[in-house]
Scaffold this motif. Structure first.
Motif, PDB file in Angstrom:
ATOM      1  N   THR A 211       0.891  -1.171   0.010  1.00  9.66           N
ATOM      2  CA  THR A 211      -0.306  -0.117  -0.138  1.00  9.66           C
ATOM      3  C   THR A 211       0.949   1.173   0.095  1.00  9.66           C
ATOM      4  O   THR A 211       1.808   1.399   0.678  1.00  9.66           O
ATOM      5  CB  THR A 211      -0.928  -0.055   1.291  1.00  9.66           C
TER       6      THR A 211
ATOM      7  N   ILE B 168      -0.632   3.887   8.680  1.00  9.62           N
ATOM      8  CA  ILE B 168       0.631   3.324   8.515  1.00  9.62           C
ATOM      9  C   ILE B 168       0.557   2.173   9.491  1.00  9.62           C
ATOM     10  O   ILE B 168       0.704   0.983   9.074  1.00  9.62           O
ATOM     11  CB  ILE B 168       2.040   4.227   8.683  1.00  9.62           C
TER      12      ILE B 168
ATOM     13  N   ALA C  13      -2.358  -0.469   8.578  1.00 13.08           N
ATOM     14  CA  ALA C  13      -1.594  -1.443   7.275  1.00 13.08           C
ATOM     15  C   ALA C  13      -0.923  -2.379   8.077  1.00 13.08           C
ATOM     16  O   ALA C  13      -0.650  -3.423   7.833  1.00 13.08           O
ATOM     17  CB  ALA C  13      -1.253  -0.589   6.265  1.00 13.08           C
ATOM     18  N   LYS C  14       0.219  -1.853   8.763  1.00 14.06           N
ATOM     19  CA  LYS C  14       0.997  -2.981   9.433  1.00 14.06           C
ATOM     20  C   LYS C  14       0.237  -3.970  10.244  1.00 14.06           C
ATOM     21  O   LYS C  14       0.748  -5.230  10.283  1.00 14.06           O
ATOM     22  CB  LYS C  14       2.188  -2.284  10.265  1.00 14.06           C
TER      23      LYS C  14
ATOM     24  N   VAL D  44       4.216  -1.165   3.474  1.00 18.57           N
ATOM     25  CA  VAL D  44       3.602   0.203   3.472  1.00 18.57           C
ATOM     26  C   VAL D  44       4.771   1.049   2.723  1.00 18.57           C
ATOM     27  O   VAL D  44       5.982   1.116   3.400  1.00 18.57           O
ATOM     28  CB  VAL D  44       3.187   0.631   4.750  1.00 18.57           C
TER      29      VAL D  44
ATOM     30  N   THR E 260       5.167   5.379   2.044  1.00 21.15           N
ATOM     31  CA  THR E 260       4.560   6.392   2.324  1.00 21.15           C
ATOM     32  C   THR E 260       5.299   7.627   1.697  1.00 21.15           C
ATOM     33  O   THR E 260       6.607   7.628   1.500  1.00 21.15           O
ATOM     34  CB  THR E 260       4.446   6.719   3.945  1.00 21.15           C
TER      35      THR E 260
ATOM     36  N   ALA F  60       6.703   1.971   8.514  1.00 17.58           N
ATOM     37  CA  ALA F  60       6.819   2.231   7.284  1.00 17.58           C
ATOM     38  C   ALA F  60       8.090   1.225   6.607  1.00 17.58           C
ATOM     39  O   ALA F  60       9.049   1.520   7.233  1.00 17.58           O
ATOM     40  CB  ALA F  60       7.064   3.758   6.887  1.00 17.58           C
TER      41      ALA F  60
END
Length: 333
Positions: A149, A163, A166-167, A173, A175, A191
């Motif tokens: 993502t 972030i 998502a993790k 990730v 970003t 990230a």
């Protein structure tokens, strides 16, 4: 009680601390909360500048996010009792009183227990961004483990939460950030890849990171040209989720169409604006799960700055100036 009133649409100076009547419980499922803090969000500054969704109900008390202690409960309340510490996202759009005040009345179904590990200011900074990032990634974007993502503005209020969510889902990730300080911050959040968007073409950097394929999901928290520029950074049949209304000045859907992208909009205010009770209850459930993760140490809220209630205008000015890392909040005596 003391509250900050928005007397008219305009600059930050239209926010004035005044004495107003205490809110009262009107439904038997409502609770009265003695507020200790209120979150500051971009929607607050937008409503202050252009007017609320309900211009016929002025003056208004802004502030969707609040945290405090239950002071009284309605006869049918079952989930809370006097003395409970809570946090929530409710009110502040112009129809219902917001949380730039000493007290608020909220339906118990829209409220969650405050994370025990957070102080009130940290808790008040959390609800809107937690719900926004959760809905965008998990519900609009359908993020799955091992997917990749791209999250724009990862050091911002929504971005720094996105972030981490998502993790927690098991995704990789990438970003975008504007400085080394913010890069260090997002790396601490987990990230995997950081792009300095002022110095690097984020599309090419994202393609390089994904072996030329593109990410499974891109989450746009910036809007404008960034939204449209993101399309080629997403894989064919991938997802793009944005929290902003597309700017017609940049309309070009050709790339999105040719890549069969699924475009989704995320507005966590929709349940409040349209009176969708079940959806608001679901958002409270999101806050309950996030509170568990926060207390376990797997989810963090960055609170960069607090202001006393009387300095709400200064808080708005800071947010509008840009480059805030994490969140800011009002502390209420």
């Amino acid at each position: 009680m003391k509250a900050v009133l928005m007397t008219e649409a305009g600059e930050a100076e239209v926010l004035q601390l005044q004495e107003v009547p205490d809110p009262t419980i009107e439904k038997d499922t409502e609770i009265l909360v003695r507020l200790h803090a209120a979150g500051i969000n971009p929607i607050d500054t937008k409503l202050r500048g252009r007017g609320t969704f309900y211009p016929d109900k002025m003056p208004a008390i802004l502030g969707c996010d609040g945290a405090g202690v239950v002071e009284a409960v309605g006869d049918a309340v079952q989930r809370f009792q006097v003395g409970d510490e809570v946090y929530f996202c409710c009110g502040g759009l112009g129809a219902k009183l917001g949380n730039y005040a000493q007290k608020a009345v909220v339906d118990e179904h829209f409220v969650a227990k405050k994370p025990a590990s957070l102080n009130f200011a940290e808790a008040a900074a959390a609800p809107l961004v937690l719900i926004t990032a959760w809905e965008a990634l998990y519900e609009r974007g359908r993020l799955e483990p091992r997917e990749k993502t791209l999250i724009h503005a990862g050091a911002g209020g929504v971005g720094h939460v996105a972030i981490q969510l998502a993790k927690l889902k098991g995704a990789d990730v990438c970003t975008t950030v504007s400085s080394e300080e913010k890069a260090e911050f997002v790396r601490e959040l987990g990230a995997d890849q950081v792009i300095f968007y002022k110095e690097t073409d984020f599309v090419q950097a994202t393609l390089d990171w994904t072996g030329g394929e593109g990410v499974d999901l891109a989450f746009d928290t910036i809007g404008g040209e960034t939204f449209y520029k993101t399309f080629p950074a997403v894989r064919v049949y991938g997802d793009v989720v944005t929290i902003l209304e597309p700017d017609p000045a940049y309309i070009n859907w050709k790339t999105a169409r040719s890549r069969n992208l699924r475009i989704s909009f995320e507005l966590m205010l929709t349940p409040m604006l349209q009176g969708l009770v079940e959806a608001q209850q679901h958002q409270a459930e999101i806050l309950e799960q996030c509170a568990t993760w926060i207390d376990e140490g797997s989810l963090k809220i960055r609170l960069s700055k607090t202001f006393p209630l009387v300095e709400a205008a200064a808080a708005h000015k800071m947010l509008e100036a840009g480059s805030v890392t994490g969140k800011i909040a009002l502390v209420i005596d």
